[in-house]
Design a protein around this motif. Structure first.
Motif, short mmCIF file in Angstrom:
data_model
loop_
_atom_site.label_atom_id
_atom_site.label_comp_id
_atom_site.label_asym_id
_atom_site.label_seq_id
_atom_site.Cartn_x
_atom_site.Cartn_y
_atom_site.Cartn_z
N PHE A 4 0.80 -1.21 0.00
CA PHE A 4 0.00 0.00 0.00
C PHE A 4 0.84 1.27 0.00
CE2 PHE A 4 -1.99 3.51 2.12
CZ PHE A 4 -3.06 3.72 1.29
N ARG A 5 1.85 1.34 0.83
CA ARG A 5 2.65 2.56 0.92
C ARG A 5 3.25 2.94 -0.45
NH1 ARG A 5 4.69 5.43 5.06
NH2 ARG A 5 4.13 3.82 6.53
N THR A 6 3.69 1.94 -1.19
CA THR A 6 4.25 2.19 -2.52
C THR A 6 3.17 2.67 -3.48
OG1 THR A 6 5.86 0.44 -2.11
CG2 THR A 6 5.61 1.17 -4.38
N VAL A 7 1.99 2.06 -3.42
CA VAL A 7 0.87 2.49 -4.27
C VAL A 7 0.51 3.94 -3.95
CG1 VAL A 7 -1.57 2.12 -4.81
CG2 VAL A 7 -0.04 0.17 -4.56
N LYS A 8 0.45 4.25 -2.67
CA LYS A 8 0.12 5.61 -2.23
C LYS A 8 1.17 6.62 -2.72
CE LYS A 8 -0.67 8.26 1.94
NZ LYS A 8 -0.49 8.31 3.36
N ASP A 9 2.44 6.27 -2.57
CA ASP A 9 3.52 7.17 -3.00
C ASP A 9 3.52 7.38 -4.52
OD1 ASP A 9 4.32 7.44 -0.38
OD2 ASP A 9 5.99 6.01 -0.55
N ARG A 10 3.29 6.31 -5.27
CA ARG A 10 3.33 6.43 -6.73
C ARG A 10 2.13 7.18 -7.30
NH1 ARG A 10 5.78 0.85 -9.21
NH2 ARG A 10 7.69 0.89 -7.99
N THR A 11 0.96 6.98 -6.72
CA THR A 11 -0.24 7.60 -7.27
C THR A 11 -0.50 8.99 -6.69
OG1 THR A 11 -1.68 6.60 -5.61
CG2 THR A 11 -1.35 5.38 -7.68
N GLY A 12 -0.02 9.24 -5.49
CA GLY A 12 -0.30 10.50 -4.82
C GLY A 12 -1.70 10.57 -4.23
N LEU A 13 -2.39 9.43 -4.19
CA LEU A 13 -3.74 9.37 -3.65
C LEU A 13 -3.73 9.01 -2.17
CD1 LEU A 13 -5.45 7.37 -6.54
CD2 LEU A 13 -5.53 9.84 -6.16
N SER A 14 -4.77 9.42 -1.46
CA SER A 14 -4.87 9.07 -0.04
C SER A 14 -5.38 7.64 0.11
CB SER A 14 -5.83 10.02 0.67
OG SER A 14 -7.17 9.78 0.24
N ARG A 15 -5.26 7.11 1.31
CA ARG A 15 -5.74 5.77 1.61
C ARG A 15 -7.23 5.64 1.29
NH1 ARG A 15 -4.12 1.62 4.83
NH2 ARG A 15 -2.34 2.80 5.53
N THR A 16 -8.00 6.60 1.74
CA THR A 16 -9.45 6.56 1.53
C THR A 16 -9.80 6.59 0.05
OG1 THR A 16 -9.76 7.72 3.62
CG2 THR A 16 -11.63 7.71 2.11
N THR A 17 -9.12 7.42 -0.71
CA THR A 17 -9.41 7.53 -2.14
C THR A 17 -9.06 6.23 -2.86
OG1 THR A 17 -9.03 9.90 -2.08
CG2 THR A 17 -8.92 8.84 -4.24
N ILE A 18 -7.94 5.63 -2.52
CA ILE A 18 -7.56 4.36 -3.16
C ILE A 18 -8.61 3.30 -2.90
CG2 ILE A 18 -5.89 2.45 -3.10
CD1 ILE A 18 -3.72 4.64 -2.62
N VAL A 61 -1.15 -1.16 -11.60
CA VAL A 61 -1.11 0.22 -11.11
C VAL A 61 -0.46 1.13 -12.16
CG1 VAL A 61 -0.24 1.75 -9.30
CG2 VAL A 61 -1.11 -0.51 -8.70
N VAL A 62 0.61 0.66 -12.77
CA VAL A 62 1.29 1.45 -13.81
C VAL A 62 0.34 1.69 -15.00
CG1 VAL A 62 3.16 1.39 -15.52
CG2 VAL A 62 3.60 0.75 -13.15
N ASP A 63 -0.37 0.65 -15.41
CA ASP A 63 -1.33 0.80 -16.51
C ASP A 63 -2.43 1.79 -16.16
OD1 ASP A 63 0.12 -1.04 -17.98
OD2 ASP A 63 -1.24 -2.72 -17.59
N TRP A 64 -2.91 1.75 -14.92
CA TRP A 64 -3.93 2.69 -14.47
C TRP A 64 -3.41 4.13 -14.54
CZ3 TRP A 64 -4.16 6.18 -10.43
CH2 TRP A 64 -5.42 6.74 -10.17
N MET A 65 -2.16 4.33 -14.08
CA MET A 65 -1.57 5.67 -14.10
C MET A 65 -1.38 6.15 -15.54
SD MET A 65 1.09 5.23 -10.89
CE MET A 65 2.35 6.11 -11.71
N ARG A 66 -0.95 5.28 -16.43
CA ARG A 66 -0.79 5.67 -17.84
C ARG A 66 -2.12 6.03 -18.47
NH1 ARG A 66 3.59 1.08 -19.29
NH2 ARG A 66 5.41 2.26 -18.62
N ALA A 67 -3.17 5.27 -18.14
CA ALA A 67 -4.50 5.56 -18.68
C ALA A 67 -4.98 6.93 -18.19
CB ALA A 67 -5.49 4.49 -18.27
N LYS A 68 -4.72 7.26 -16.94
CA LYS A 68 -5.10 8.56 -16.39
C LYS A 68 -4.31 9.68 -17.06
CE LYS A 68 -8.27 7.54 -13.52
NZ LYS A 68 -9.63 8.02 -13.75
N ALA A 69 -3.03 9.46 -17.30
CA ALA A 69 -2.19 10.47 -17.93
C ALA A 69 -2.57 10.71 -19.39
CB ALA A 69 -0.71 10.09 -17.82
N SER A 70 -2.96 9.64 -20.08
CA SER A 70 -3.30 9.79 -21.49
C SER A 70 -4.71 10.33 -21.69
CB SER A 70 -3.16 8.44 -22.21
OG SER A 70 -4.12 7.52 -21.75
N ALA A 71 -5.53 10.34 -20.65
CA ALA A 71 -6.90 10.85 -20.75
C ALA A 71 -6.95 12.37 -20.72
CB ALA A 71 -7.75 10.28 -19.61
#
Length: 103
Positions: A51-65, A92-102
């Motif tokens: 979780f900590r890595t997911v939180k750091d990479r996405t910049g999202l809070s625990r609740t939002t994730i 997670v990487v694919d999700w971040m790429r999809a968000k960036a390309s949107a």
């Protein structure tokens, strides 16, 4: 099951996870040779991130994730032990790429 200290039963629970039979424990799961049928990922090692890595990479809070995951807008976590969850890094990487390309 015998009465007494329960040491044997407790050791079996610890070794296999929450009272499962030894054949159903965490160590008996097979790792697929391919990941989701995508040939690009056949050469990429399957990596789980906590979780900590997911939180750091996405910049999202625990609740939002957790909220996004519950609604299906974020990759699902996988239980890796009775008290720990992790995400497949590539999901997670694919999700971040999809968000960036949107944008």
């Amino acid at each position: 099951m015998t009465r007494g200290t329960g040491t044997h039963d407790l050791q079996q629970v610890r070794a296999t996870g929450r009272g499962k039979k030894p054949s159903e424990g965490l160590g008996s799961r097979e790792v697929p040779t391919t990941y989701g049928g995508d040939p690009r990922l056949d050469h990429v090692p399957l990596r789980l991130i906590r979780f900590r890595t997911v939180k750091d990479r996405t910049g999202l809070s625990r609740t939002t994730i957790w909220r996004l995951e519950r609604t299906g807008a974020f990759p699902k976590h996988h239980r890796i032990s009775p008290n720990a969850v992790a995400w497949v890094e590539q999901d997670v990487v694919d999700w971040m790429r999809a968000k960036a390309s949107a944008r």
